[in-house]
Design a protein around this motif. Structure first.
Motif, mmCIF file in Angstrom:
data_model
loop_
_atom_site.group_PDB
_atom_site.id
_atom_site.type_symbol
_atom_site.label_atom_id
_atom_site.label_comp_id
_atom_site.label_asym_id
_atom_site.label_seq_id
_atom_site.Cartn_x
_atom_site.Cartn_y
_atom_site.Cartn_z
ATOM 1 N N ASP A 35 14.507 -24.073 -7.609
ATOM 2 C CA ASP A 35 15.177 -24.543 -6.401
ATOM 3 C C ASP A 35 16.694 -24.439 -6.483
ATOM 4 O O ASP A 35 17.416 -25.039 -5.688
ATOM 5 C CB ASP A 35 14.762 -25.988 -6.093
ATOM 6 C CG ASP A 35 15.010 -26.932 -7.256
ATOM 7 O OD1 ASP A 35 15.483 -26.486 -8.327
ATOM 8 O OD2 ASP A 35 14.726 -28.142 -7.116
ATOM 9 N N SER A 36 17.199 -23.665 -7.444
ATOM 10 C CA SER A 36 18.642 -23.417 -7.541
ATOM 11 C C SER A 36 19.061 -22.372 -6.514
ATOM 12 O O SER A 36 18.229 -21.723 -5.878
ATOM 13 C CB SER A 36 18.998 -22.905 -8.939
ATOM 14 O OG SER A 36 18.675 -23.826 -9.938
ATOM 15 N N SER A 37 20.361 -22.168 -6.397
ATOM 16 C CA SER A 37 20.872 -21.062 -5.590
ATOM 17 C C SER A 37 20.353 -19.747 -6.159
ATOM 18 O O SER A 37 20.147 -19.608 -7.365
ATOM 19 C CB SER A 37 22.393 -21.042 -5.618
ATOM 20 O OG SER A 37 22.889 -19.789 -5.153
ATOM 21 N N PHE A 38 20.166 -18.780 -5.267
ATOM 22 C CA PHE A 38 19.841 -17.450 -5.773
ATOM 23 C C PHE A 38 21.046 -16.848 -6.487
ATOM 24 O O PHE A 38 22.202 -17.130 -6.136
ATOM 25 C CB PHE A 38 19.352 -16.518 -4.652
ATOM 26 C CG PHE A 38 20.306 -16.297 -3.503
ATOM 27 C CD1 PHE A 38 21.462 -15.545 -3.648
ATOM 28 C CD2 PHE A 38 20.025 -16.822 -2.246
ATOM 29 C CE1 PHE A 38 22.320 -15.307 -2.591
ATOM 30 C CE2 PHE A 38 20.879 -16.595 -1.171
ATOM 31 C CZ PHE A 38 22.029 -15.843 -1.343
ATOM 32 N N VAL A 39 20.784 -16.036 -7.492
ATOM 33 C CA VAL A 39 21.823 -15.178 -8.065
ATOM 34 C C VAL A 39 21.677 -13.768 -7.507
ATOM 35 O O VAL A 39 22.631 -12.997 -7.485
ATOM 36 C CB VAL A 39 21.813 -15.181 -9.609
ATOM 37 C CG1 VAL A 39 22.239 -16.535 -10.140
ATOM 38 C CG2 VAL A 39 20.458 -14.786 -10.172
ATOM 39 N N PHE A 40 20.443 -13.459 -7.061
ATOM 40 C CA PHE A 40 20.195 -12.242 -6.279
ATOM 41 C C PHE A 40 19.376 -12.667 -5.068
ATOM 42 O O PHE A 40 18.286 -13.228 -5.229
ATOM 43 C CB PHE A 40 19.439 -11.189 -7.098
ATOM 44 C CG PHE A 40 20.171 -10.752 -8.325
ATOM 45 C CD1 PHE A 40 21.330 -10.000 -8.236
ATOM 46 C CD2 PHE A 40 19.710 -11.117 -9.585
ATOM 47 C CE1 PHE A 40 22.023 -9.613 -9.371
ATOM 48 C CE2 PHE A 40 20.389 -10.738 -10.732
ATOM 49 C CZ PHE A 40 21.561 -9.984 -10.631
ATOM 50 N N LYS A 48 25.858 -10.709 1.261
ATOM 51 C CA LYS A 48 26.196 -11.852 0.406
ATOM 52 C C LYS A 48 25.185 -12.078 -0.710
ATOM 53 O O LYS A 48 25.412 -12.906 -1.583
ATOM 54 C CB LYS A 48 26.308 -13.122 1.248
ATOM 55 C CG LYS A 48 27.428 -13.088 2.281
ATOM 56 C CD LYS A 48 27.438 -14.374 3.102
ATOM 57 C CE LYS A 48 28.504 -14.328 4.186
ATOM 58 N NZ LYS A 48 28.446 -15.544 5.039
ATOM 59 N N GLY A 49 24.074 -11.349 -0.668
ATOM 60 C CA GLY A 49 22.992 -11.623 -1.610
ATOM 61 C C GLY A 49 23.126 -10.958 -2.960
ATOM 62 O O GLY A 49 22.245 -11.097 -3.805
ATOM 63 N N GLY A 50 24.231 -10.208 -3.193
ATOM 64 C CA GLY A 50 24.372 -9.517 -4.467
ATOM 65 C C GLY A 50 23.381 -8.371 -4.576
ATOM 66 O O GLY A 50 22.664 -8.034 -3.622
ATOM 67 N N GLU A 51 23.335 -7.748 -5.761
ATOM 68 C CA GLU A 51 22.403 -6.638 -5.969
ATOM 69 C C GLU A 51 22.092 -6.471 -7.447
ATOM 70 O O GLU A 51 22.952 -6.685 -8.304
ATOM 71 C CB GLU A 51 22.977 -5.325 -5.424
ATOM 72 C CG GLU A 51 21.999 -4.160 -5.546
ATOM 73 C CD GLU A 51 22.471 -2.876 -4.880
ATOM 74 O OE1 GLU A 51 21.804 -1.841 -5.097
ATOM 75 O OE2 GLU A 51 23.482 -2.900 -4.161
ATOM 76 N N TYR A 52 20.857 -6.088 -7.709
ATOM 77 C CA TYR A 52 20.462 -5.687 -9.058
ATOM 78 C C TYR A 52 19.383 -4.628 -8.891
ATOM 79 O O TYR A 52 18.233 -4.939 -8.584
ATOM 80 C CB TYR A 52 19.952 -6.878 -9.853
ATOM 81 C CG TYR A 52 19.740 -6.607 -11.336
ATOM 82 C CD1 TYR A 52 20.331 -5.508 -11.970
ATOM 83 C CD2 TYR A 52 18.957 -7.460 -12.106
ATOM 84 C CE1 TYR A 52 20.147 -5.269 -13.327
ATOM 85 C CE2 TYR A 52 18.771 -7.241 -13.467
ATOM 86 C CZ TYR A 52 19.361 -6.147 -14.072
ATOM 87 O OH TYR A 52 19.179 -5.909 -15.413
ATOM 88 N N SER A 53 19.762 -3.367 -9.065
ATOM 89 C CA SER A 53 18.836 -2.273 -8.791
ATOM 90 C C SER A 53 19.036 -1.130 -9.774
ATOM 91 O O SER A 53 20.095 -0.997 -10.398
ATOM 92 C CB SER A 53 19.040 -1.758 -7.356
ATOM 93 O OG SER A 53 20.361 -1.278 -7.186
#
Length: 595
Positions: A35-40, A48-53
């Motif tokens: 239930d923490s903030s997303f990091v992605f 605003k959601g960042g990226e990891y791809s």
């Protein structure tokens, strides 16, 4: 309208969960807790959601993707094929036994292997904080990149040249690469050999776990996938089981029914524990028991419908300035349902805790005074017997005397009577018996001669799928004429031609529901099995499992006309419904069980 599915794979290790797209992008990952903030979080905001791809260098040229799980594991593989060649990304969250306990670090490992040719890839890694409001600072070290700005450091350790990652430059994949992302404690061990050892150990763990499940031959593959998905929705640290890993995925497009489901609903306790019991997994049951028992010691005036995974009682609802999934707003965190009155929770707790006291497999319930908890729950049932509530569907502006609430008053009192008998407590047994009869009299007030069925509440004309539980929980004799007529009325009013079930058809605070609710459809299948319509149960079950995504994962809701998946995803309770329905059918079929 085209069919909408969530083209996402789920990974997790009972400490965190992640959702990965068929293009290798991590669309959702919250750290350090469920239930923490997303990091992605590109699932809810592409900017605003960042990226990891780990995408092909030239995505405009097109590529093919094949995503699958390693059999009987939560290890996900995504194979990408381009004109230049093909590669495989293997994603997993390490989990295995070490030093007499489970090793489940906040560590996400990605292995990138060449399959054929000379594919060119581009790696992007841009985590964010505070739901996209906080860009993180980057610090380059010898063999890793540190991302700073959160309470603890996020670190990417990799054998890919760091320049390529920092600049998001394309490179030719000609050897196996590893990326290890950590929150807090970093990887301080050899990269390649450690990643391979963790992968082997994690595969072994999941396959051993599956071998220890009691699952019949009836649609075994789908039941195994559901069991694996359900397992990683348990936050092992406290034992809580969340409804879903996501927030704000709409129940229907444009509906504004966008809720945060990363919490533990007391009202679903009974069904979850039944599912784990049905597949023979007692470790998860015990952890969940302890979570509920811990909450019970904190309760002052009433049980809430839901709690945070740490037992937190305040889950203040907020709206975030994010795009929303496919533009669907609002994006909410927290859930105002924690303020609601849902009086079925007392019966849920009593039914859930029953095995601690009457099942011989549980030798040490770790409770000094079981009678205290039971008396408290019974007295709350007594105090709320004539109090209207929001019901299990959490109506925000409507309080009624719900049939479902009285059913759990009845079932909880029935469970408490069994415990009282085993404890030799005649006073408790008498109280529980009296409350059973009082609840029964209220349930009968919900009976409608016009419908020949039980309505959702006293004095209400509306039918509700939750009353299927009258048959499933044994209140109505499944062989009786009344049970059959009740089921037929629900079919006529709530079932679609495709065999899907609406929760209800009347308007609520947000209008009339547009999509069907999967767990209700699985309840229907169970009810069919209960009343002896076994061929119908098998047929309807086999229809329902066509509504999974490409990996066998289920959403919360389904649009009956298009077969589209909607609602938060994956929905643990949909998988609970599948496991319990398959068990009920298999038991009726009396097929052999493989252990």
């Amino acid at each position: 309208m085209a069919k909408h599915t969530y083209d996402l794979g789920l990974i997790g290790n009972c400490a965190f969960l992640g959702l990965i797209g068929t293009d290798t992008a991590v669309r959702w990952l919250c750290w350090p807790r469920f239930d923490s903030s997303f990091v992605f979080g590109s699932l809810l905001d592409s900017q605003k959601g960042g990226e990891y791809s780990i995408r092909p260098a030239d995505t405009d040229a097109g590529f093919e993707s094949h995503q699958y799980y390693m059999q009987n594991t939560n290890v996900l593989c995504t194979e990408i094929t381009t004109a230049d060649g093909a590669y495989r990304v293997t994603d997993f969250a390490p989990r295995f036994s070490q030093y007499e306990r489970y090793y489940k670090p906040l560590m996400f490992i990605r292995k990138v292997e060449l399959i054929s040719g000379t594919p060119q890839v581009r790696v992007a890694c841009r985590p964010v904080g505070q739901y996209g409001q906080l860009p993180l600072n980057r610090r380059r070290s010898s063999n890793h990149i540190a991302f700073l700005g959160l309470e603890e450091e996020i670190r990417l350790t990799t054998n890919i040249p760091l320049t390529y990652v920092l600049d998001e430059e394309e490179f030719v994949l000609n050897e196996t690469k590893y990326l290890v992302l950590t929150y807090g404690a970093p990887l301080e061990a050899p990269l390649e050999s450690t990643a391979e050892r963790f992968l082997r150990s994690t595969i072994d763990y999941w396959r051993t776990w599956v071998k220890s499940t009691s699952i019949s031959s009836f649609h075994q593959t789908q039941v195994i996938r559901s069991a694996l998905a359900l397992k990683i929705h348990q936050y092992e640290d406290t034992g809580a089981i969340i409804a879903a890993s996501t927030t704000s995925l709409p129940e229907a497009p444009g509906s504004t029914r966008n809720w945060d489901y990363r919490y533990c609903w007391m009202r679903d306790t009974y069904y979850i524990l039944t599912a784990f019991n049905n597949i023979g997994h007692f470790e998860e049951m015990e952890r969940y028991f302890h979570y509920i028992a811990n909450i019970s010691t904190k309760v002052k005036d009433k049980y809430q419908p839901l709690y945070g995974i740490s037992g937190t009682s305040e889950l203040v609802e907020q709206e975030l300035d994010l795009e929303g999934y496919l533009g669907n707003k609002p994006v909410r965190i927290g859930n105002d349902a924690y303020t609601h009155i849902q009086n079925d929770v007392y019966g849920q707790v009593l039914v859930a805790l029953l095995p601690l006291y009457v099942d011989c497999r549980f030798l040490d319930p770790e409770r000094q005074n079981p009678a205290k908890l039971l008396y408290e729950a019974l007295h709350r049932i007594e105090a709320t017997m004539d109090q209207p509530d929001a019901g299990l569907w959490e109506f925000r502006n409507l309080a009624q005397y719900h049939c479902y609430t009285y059913l759990f008053h009845w079932a909880g009192s029935h469970a408490a009577r069994k415990v009282a008998h085993s404890l030799g407590d005649t006073e408790m047994e008498a109280l529980a018996t009296r409350l059973m009869h009082e609840a029964e009299s209220r349930i009968e007030k919900c009976y409608s001669p016009e419908w020949g069925a039980y309505t959702n509440a006293i004095g209400s004309p509306h039918l509700d799928a939750s009353t299927l539980q009258l048959i499933m929980m044994g209140y109505l004799d499944p062989t009786s004429e009344r049970a059959h007529r009740h089921l037929e009325a629900l079919e006529k009013e709530l079932m679609t031609p495709e065999g899907l079930f609406y929760r209800y058809r009347h308007a609520d605070d947000f209008g009339t529901p547009e999509t069907t609710f999967l767990i209700c459809s699985f309840w229907y299948v169970e009810t069919l099995a209960c009343v002896g319509r076994l061929d119908d149960a098998v047929r309807e079950f086999e229809k329902l499992i066509t509504y999974t995504n490409h990996l066998g994962l289920l959403s919360e809701d389904v649009d009956a006309k298009t077969g589209s998946q909607w609602g938060n995803f994956p929905q643990a309770y949909s998988h609970v419904g599948l496991v319990n329905a398959a068990y009920r059918i298999a038991k009726k079929l009396d097929r052999p069980t493989f252990v």
